[in-house]
Motif scaffolding. Structure first.
Motif, PDB file in Angstrom:
ATOM      1  N   THR A 181       0.847  -1.190   0.000  1.00  0.00           N
ATOM      2  CA  THR A 181       0.000   0.000   0.000  1.00  0.00           C
ATOM      3  C   THR A 181       0.888   1.247   0.000  1.00  0.00           C
ATOM      4  O   THR A 181       2.092   1.158   0.237  1.00  0.00           O
ATOM      5  CB  THR A 181      -0.928   0.001   1.226  1.00  0.00           C
ATOM      6  N   ILE A 238      -0.835   3.577  -5.065  1.00  0.00           N
ATOM      7  CA  ILE A 238      -1.469   2.257  -5.022  1.00  0.00           C
ATOM      8  C   ILE A 238      -1.667   1.774  -6.463  1.00  0.00           C
ATOM      9  O   ILE A 238      -2.012   2.544  -7.353  1.00  0.00           O
ATOM     10  CB  ILE A 238      -2.829   2.312  -4.279  1.00  0.00           C
ATOM     11  N   ILE A 272      -2.048  -6.585   4.601  1.00  0.00           N
ATOM     12  CA  ILE A 272      -1.430  -5.281   4.378  1.00  0.00           C
ATOM     13  C   ILE A 272      -0.774  -4.821   5.672  1.00  0.00           C
ATOM     14  O   ILE A 272      -1.075  -5.322   6.757  1.00  0.00           O
ATOM     15  CB  ILE A 272      -2.449  -4.217   3.898  1.00  0.00           C
TER      16      ILE A 272
END
Length: 276
Positions: free
Chosen positions: A10, A18, A81
């Protein structure tokens, strides 16, 4: 295979970093495992993504990994993430990845932003070989030993440092490197107050001490390699082995530097090869 864990990078600051693939994956999976769900919720909202967030951090990763693996074995797809950048780089996640691999679940990287690679690309330091040090210890003998190891490194070193410790780090480093040894300070990469400055360690130390703004935000330091050494004879190596048998490497390096005329950090690097 229906069961899959995507490891998704990210942005480290600028939202436009992104990738389209990352957005597609985050929209399509059954859940997203995140280091800080409150932080990641804001990111997903900015991207217009509605998905379930599950916390996965240093303190619960062992237990959470078993739960998530069971979900994926039942056919779910998940994404991992971190708060920013590429997961597992000075962040939790490797236990979950290993658990998936051990269970026969596919682990698929979705590459993207990385603070260490962004810093290396913009640092103006040799990039053919480098070592990622991550965060050095915060205090005491382990911190000093790490700084001496960095001073002795013959490849470019990439270091993460907390903003409230960056000045003390530069002060300690300037005491053990040659006067012309360079370092690049990269602060707030891709953000509004991005700063990239290269110069001798002592010069950047003085700059940071005078500008408190440089002691704020996310920091990456890129240290140039130590100079190549010469004049290390067989006799010197024999003496080094004797000293290492009785003294810490830092003390042995000081004695040998005085004996050989080589710089202390160069001798310290040579001692690492003798010690190994």
């Amino acid at each position: 295979m229906n069961s899959v864990l995507y490891v998704v990078s990210t942005p480290i600051g600028h939202l436009d970093d992104i990738s389209r693939r990352a957005i597609s994956v985050l929209e399509s999976v059954d859940w997203v495992a995140a280091e800080d769900t409150r932080h990641s919720q804001r990111l997903l909202e900015q991207l217009g993504i509605r998905n379930r967030l599950i916390s996965c951090h240093d303190h619960n990763e062992g237990q959470r990994s078993a739960e998530l693996v069971e979900r994926m074995q039942n056919g779910e797809k998940g994404a991992l993430i971190s708060d920013a950048g590429t997961p597992l780089v000075s962040d939790p996640g490797y236990r979950l990845v290993r658990a998936c691999q051990d269970a026969g679940i596919a682990v698929v990287p979705v590459p993207g932003a990385s603070a260490l690679l962004a810093a290396l690309a913009a640092a103006g330091q040799p990039s053919d070989r480098f070592v990622f040090e991550g965060f050095v210890p915060s205090k005491g003998a382990p911190r000093q030993q790490a700084i001496e190891r960095l001073a002795a490194a013959t490849v470019t070193s990439i270091i993460y440092e907390a903003p409230h410790r960056v000045l003390s780090f530069l002060q300690a480093l300037s005491g053990v490197v040659e006067p012309d040894r360079e370092i690049t300070l990269c602060r707030e990469l891709t953000k509004q107050f991005e700063t990239i400055r290269r110069g001798p360690v002592c010069e950047l130390c003085e700059w940071v001490s005078q500008d408190s703004n440089q002691q704020r935000g996310e920091l990456v330091l890129v240290l140039s390699p130590a100079a190549d050494t010469a004049g290390w004879s067989d006799r010197d190596q024999a003496l080094a082995k004797l000293l290492l048998a009785e003294l810490p490497a830092s003390r042995a390096a000081k004695i040998l530097a005085a004996h050989t005329g080589l710089k202390r950090q160069a001798v310290y690097a040579l001692l690492q090869s003798v010690d190994s």
